[in-house]
Write a protein that holds these residues in place. Sequence first.
Motif, PDB file in Angstrom:
ATOM      1  N   THR A 110      11.882  -0.484  17.233  1.00 41.39           N
ATOM      2  CA  THR A 110      11.177  -0.331  15.953  1.00 41.39           C
ATOM      3  C   THR A 110      12.151  -0.360  14.775  1.00 41.39           C
ATOM      4  OG1 THR A 110      11.332   2.062  16.258  1.00 41.39           O
ATOM      5  CG2 THR A 110       9.236   1.039  16.847  1.00 41.39           C
ATOM      6  N   GLY A 111      13.460  -0.356  15.081  1.00 41.66           N
ATOM      7  CA  GLY A 111      14.449  -0.373  13.999  1.00 41.66           C
ATOM      8  C   GLY A 111      14.755   1.001  13.442  1.00 41.66           C
ATOM      9  N   LEU A 112      14.167   2.055  14.051  1.00 40.09           N
ATOM     10  CA  LEU A 112      14.441   3.412  13.561  1.00 40.09           C
ATOM     11  C   LEU A 112      15.915   3.779  13.742  1.00 40.09           C
ATOM     12  CD1 LEU A 112      11.316   5.418  14.813  1.00 40.09           C
ATOM     13  CD2 LEU A 112      12.012   5.062  12.425  1.00 40.09           C
ATOM     14  N   ASP A 113      16.548   3.199  14.744  1.00 43.02           N
ATOM     15  CA  ASP A 113      17.964   3.513  14.996  1.00 43.02           C
ATOM     16  C   ASP A 113      18.835   3.228  13.772  1.00 43.02           C
ATOM     17  OD1 ASP A 113      17.478   0.785  15.397  1.00 43.02           O
ATOM     18  OD2 ASP A 113      19.166   0.551  16.758  1.00 43.02           O
ATOM     19  N   ALA A 114      18.447   2.207  12.993  1.00 43.69           N
ATOM     20  CA  ALA A 114      19.233   1.849  11.809  1.00 43.69           C
ATOM     21  C   ALA A 114      18.848   2.692  10.593  1.00 43.69           C
ATOM     22  CB  ALA A 114      19.039   0.369  11.496  1.00 43.69           C
ATOM     23  N   LEU A 115      17.720   3.385  10.680  1.00 49.41           N
ATOM     24  CA  LEU A 115      17.226   4.139   9.511  1.00 49.41           C
ATOM     25  C   LEU A 115      17.568   5.617   9.577  1.00 49.41           C
ATOM     26  CD1 LEU A 115      13.691   2.484   9.193  1.00 49.41           C
ATOM     27  CD2 LEU A 115      15.693   2.044   7.774  1.00 49.41           C
ATOM     28  N   VAL A 116      18.008   6.090  10.759  1.00 48.20           N
ATOM     29  CA  VAL A 116      18.353   7.512  10.903  1.00 48.20           C
ATOM     30  C   VAL A 116      19.833   7.638  11.260  1.00 48.20           C
ATOM     31  CG1 VAL A 116      15.992   8.071  11.623  1.00 48.20           C
ATOM     32  CG2 VAL A 116      17.742   7.654  13.372  1.00 48.20           C
ATOM     33  N   ASP A 117      20.338   8.858  11.143  1.00 44.93           N
ATOM     34  CA  ASP A 117      21.753   9.076  11.447  1.00 44.93           C
ATOM     35  C   ASP A 117      21.983   9.378  12.926  1.00 44.93           C
ATOM     36  OD1 ASP A 117      22.966   8.948   8.703  1.00 44.93           O
ATOM     37  OD2 ASP A 117      21.405  10.435   8.370  1.00 44.93           O
ATOM     38  N   GLY A 118      20.926   9.718  13.636  1.00 39.72           N
ATOM     39  CA  GLY A 118      21.063   9.993  15.060  1.00 39.72           C
ATOM     40  C   GLY A 118      19.825  10.677  15.589  1.00 39.72           C
ATOM     41  N   TRP A 119      19.850  11.002  16.899  1.00 39.55           N
ATOM     42  CA  TRP A 119      18.683  11.641  17.507  1.00 39.55           C
ATOM     43  C   TRP A 119      19.100  12.421  18.740  1.00 39.55           C
ATOM     44  CZ3 TRP A 119      19.265   6.259  17.177  1.00 39.55           C
ATOM     45  CH2 TRP A 119      19.634   5.622  18.353  1.00 39.55           C
ATOM     46  N   VAL A 120      18.216  13.339  19.136  1.00 37.49           N
ATOM     47  CA  VAL A 120      18.364  13.991  20.438  1.00 37.49           C
ATOM     48  C   VAL A 120      17.034  13.877  21.177  1.00 37.49           C
ATOM     49  CG1 VAL A 120      20.197  15.659  19.960  1.00 37.49           C
ATOM     50  CG2 VAL A 120      17.840  16.271  19.471  1.00 37.49           C
ATOM     51  N   VAL A 121      17.156  13.609  22.476  1.00 37.63           N
ATOM     52  CA  VAL A 121      15.989  13.524  23.356  1.00 37.63           C
ATOM     53  C   VAL A 121      16.117  14.678  24.347  1.00 37.63           C
ATOM     54  CG1 VAL A 121      14.729  12.080  24.994  1.00 37.63           C
ATOM     55  CG2 VAL A 121      15.998  11.005  23.104  1.00 37.63           C
ATOM     56  N   SER A 122      15.017  15.388  24.572  1.00 32.45           N
ATOM     57  CA  SER A 122      15.084  16.607  25.393  1.00 32.45           C
ATOM     58  C   SER A 122      15.678  16.364  26.775  1.00 32.45           C
ATOM     59  CB  SER A 122      13.690  17.225  25.518  1.00 32.45           C
ATOM     60  OG  SER A 122      12.816  16.345  26.194  1.00 32.45           O
ATOM     61  N   ASP A 123      15.305  15.249  27.375  1.00 39.35           N
ATOM     62  CA  ASP A 123      15.789  14.917  28.713  1.00 39.35           C
ATOM     63  C   ASP A 123      17.325  14.853  28.761  1.00 39.35           C
ATOM     64  OD1 ASP A 123      15.774  13.721  31.329  1.00 39.35           O
ATOM     65  OD2 ASP A 123      16.068  11.781  30.353  1.00 39.35           O
ATOM     66  N   THR A 124      17.922  14.391  27.687  1.00 42.46           N
ATOM     67  CA  THR A 124      19.379  14.234  27.628  1.00 42.46           C
ATOM     68  C   THR A 124      20.087  15.575  27.436  1.00 42.46           C
ATOM     69  OG1 THR A 124      18.962  12.144  26.502  1.00 42.46           O
ATOM     70  CG2 THR A 124      21.222  12.935  26.475  1.00 42.46           C
ATOM     71  N   VAL A 125      19.475  16.443  26.621  1.00 44.46           N
ATOM     72  CA  VAL A 125      20.158  17.711  26.326  1.00 44.46           C
ATOM     73  C   VAL A 125      19.675  18.858  27.221  1.00 44.46           C
ATOM     74  CG1 VAL A 125      20.749  17.090  23.962  1.00 44.46           C
ATOM     75  CG2 VAL A 125      18.590  18.237  24.384  1.00 44.46           C
ATOM     76  N   GLY A 126      18.629  18.595  28.015  1.00 44.38           N
ATOM     77  CA  GLY A 126      18.181  19.589  28.998  1.00 44.38           C
ATOM     78  C   GLY A 126      17.369  20.733  28.425  1.00 44.38           C
ATOM     79  N   VAL A 127      16.879  20.587  27.217  1.00 46.95           N
ATOM     80  CA  VAL A 127      16.049  21.629  26.630  1.00 46.95           C
ATOM     81  C   VAL A 127      15.036  20.960  25.701  1.00 46.95           C
ATOM     82  CG1 VAL A 127      17.719  22.096  24.776  1.00 46.95           C
ATOM     83  CG2 VAL A 127      16.095  23.867  25.422  1.00 46.95           C
ATOM     84  N   ARG A 128      13.795  21.492  25.714  1.00 45.49           N
ATOM     85  CA  ARG A 128      12.711  20.868  24.951  1.00 45.49           C
ATOM     86  C   ARG A 128      12.351  21.685  23.714  1.00 45.49           C
ATOM     87  NH1 ARG A 128       9.281  17.466  27.896  1.00 45.49           N
ATOM     88  NH2 ARG A 128       7.421  18.294  26.895  1.00 45.49           N
ATOM     89  N   LYS A 129      11.807  20.998  22.696  1.00 47.68           N
ATOM     90  CA  LYS A 129      11.219  21.725  21.585  1.00 47.68           C
ATOM     91  C   LYS A 129      10.105  22.595  22.146  1.00 47.68           C
ATOM     92  CE  LYS A 129      10.127  17.970  19.319  1.00 47.68           C
ATOM     93  NZ  LYS A 129       9.508  17.050  18.347  1.00 47.68           N
ATOM     94  N   PRO A 130       9.869  23.785  21.680  1.00 48.34           N
ATOM     95  CA  PRO A 130      10.415  24.364  20.444  1.00 48.34           C
ATOM     96  C   PRO A 130      11.699  25.170  20.635  1.00 48.34           C
ATOM     97  CG  PRO A 130       8.702  25.795  21.298  1.00 48.34           C
ATOM     98  CD  PRO A 130       8.819  24.639  22.266  1.00 48.34           C
ATOM     99  N   HIS A 131      12.413  25.022  21.735  1.00 47.08           N
ATOM    100  CA  HIS A 131      13.629  25.816  21.958  1.00 47.08           C
ATOM    101  C   HIS A 131      14.657  25.533  20.854  1.00 47.08           C
ATOM    102  CE1 HIS A 131      17.040  27.697  23.827  1.00 47.08           C
ATOM    103  NE2 HIS A 131      16.258  28.151  24.797  1.00 47.08           N
ATOM    104  N   PRO A 132      15.232  26.581  20.283  1.00 43.14           N
ATOM    105  CA  PRO A 132      16.208  26.386  19.195  1.00 43.14           C
ATOM    106  C   PRO A 132      17.388  25.487  19.582  1.00 43.14           C
ATOM    107  CG  PRO A 132      15.640  28.716  19.408  1.00 43.14           C
ATOM    108  CD  PRO A 132      14.974  28.011  20.549  1.00 43.14           C
ATOM    109  N   ALA A 133      17.766  25.494  20.853  1.00 38.59           N
ATOM    110  CA  ALA A 133      18.962  24.746  21.256  1.00 38.59           C
ATOM    111  C   ALA A 133      18.835  23.250  21.006  1.00 38.59           C
ATOM    112  CB  ALA A 133      19.268  25.015  22.730  1.00 38.59           C
ATOM    113  N   ILE A 134      17.619  22.713  21.031  1.00 38.34           N
ATOM    114  CA  ILE A 134      17.497  21.262  20.811  1.00 38.34           C
ATOM    115  C   ILE A 134      17.722  20.929  19.330  1.00 38.34           C
ATOM    116  CG2 ILE A 134      14.957  21.201  20.539  1.00 38.34           C
ATOM    117  CD1 ILE A 134      15.047  18.526  22.171  1.00 38.34           C
ATOM    118  N   PHE A 135      17.316  21.840  18.443  1.00 40.00           N
ATOM    119  CA  PHE A 135      17.557  21.619  17.012  1.00 40.00           C
ATOM    120  C   PHE A 135      19.054  21.792  16.709  1.00 40.00           C
ATOM    121  CE2 PHE A 135      13.141  23.001  17.392  1.00 40.00           C
ATOM    122  CZ  PHE A 135      12.481  22.075  16.610  1.00 40.00           C
ATOM    123  N   GLU A 136      19.652  22.787  17.370  1.00 37.04           N
ATOM    124  CA  GLU A 136      21.096  23.011  17.185  1.00 37.04           C
ATOM    125  C   GLU A 136      21.879  21.808  17.684  1.00 37.04           C
ATOM    126  OE1 GLU A 136      21.256  26.712  19.272  1.00 37.04           O
ATOM    127  OE2 GLU A 136      20.303  27.772  17.591  1.00 37.04           O
TER     128      GLU A 136
END
Length: 214
Positions: A120-146
């Motif tokens: 969708t081209g979002l990769d060029a419009l944002v500075d980065g992202w986190v996906v829960s599967d990659t970081v091992g914790v899902r929203k609403p857990h604070p650790a994913i926002f951190e």
Amino acid sequence: MPLVALDLDGTLVDQASAARRWSNDFVQAWGLPAGEVDTVAEALTARRPKGEVFGALVERLGVPAAADEIWLDHRSKMPSFVAVSDDDRRALIDLKEAGWTIGIVTNGMADNQEGKIRPTGLDALVDGWVVSDTVGVRKPHPAIFESLATRLGCTLEGWMIGDSLELDVAGGAAVGLRTAWIGDGSDPAGFRPDLVVDSVAAAASHIIDVGAHA
Ligand SMILES: [Mg+2]
């Protein structure tokens, strides 16, 4: 730079109509009654782990295939079915120009979510992202926002924009972010988002108007 964190599904991309399109193809491919399109589409938008969703669907509809195969088919096709509106695209550019750091924080599998972010081209419009599967914790857990803030090299000062009161509004508020809820017309009741809007573009326009420290 202050942060604008955004949810992906139902916020930046129109997940519901993409899910409907996949459901339609699925029902046709397996020769199921047309009425099952609703069943499948609703199941896909349910907020539960997708592994469970496909297991339950295969069993309920009597589809002679492994749930994992169907899930894989879903992950491979959905990226081409989702879209970002021109207004929301423009809004991300405007936020960036106004000095905001922009990140996506999303629950899901990395291949599925990045499969929507990149085409969708979002990769060029944002500075980065986190996906829960990659970081091992899902929203609403604070650790994913951190984790998002760490990845973007910023602090958790700013906004969270999303369509889920439980995941985005409560999750964002719990880490100190102001919250913009992409509402569905219902009463946000006890969640008290700072802003109720109907699109990312509307949220961005407010955020730019009030500035970083208002
Ligand atoms: Mg969402």
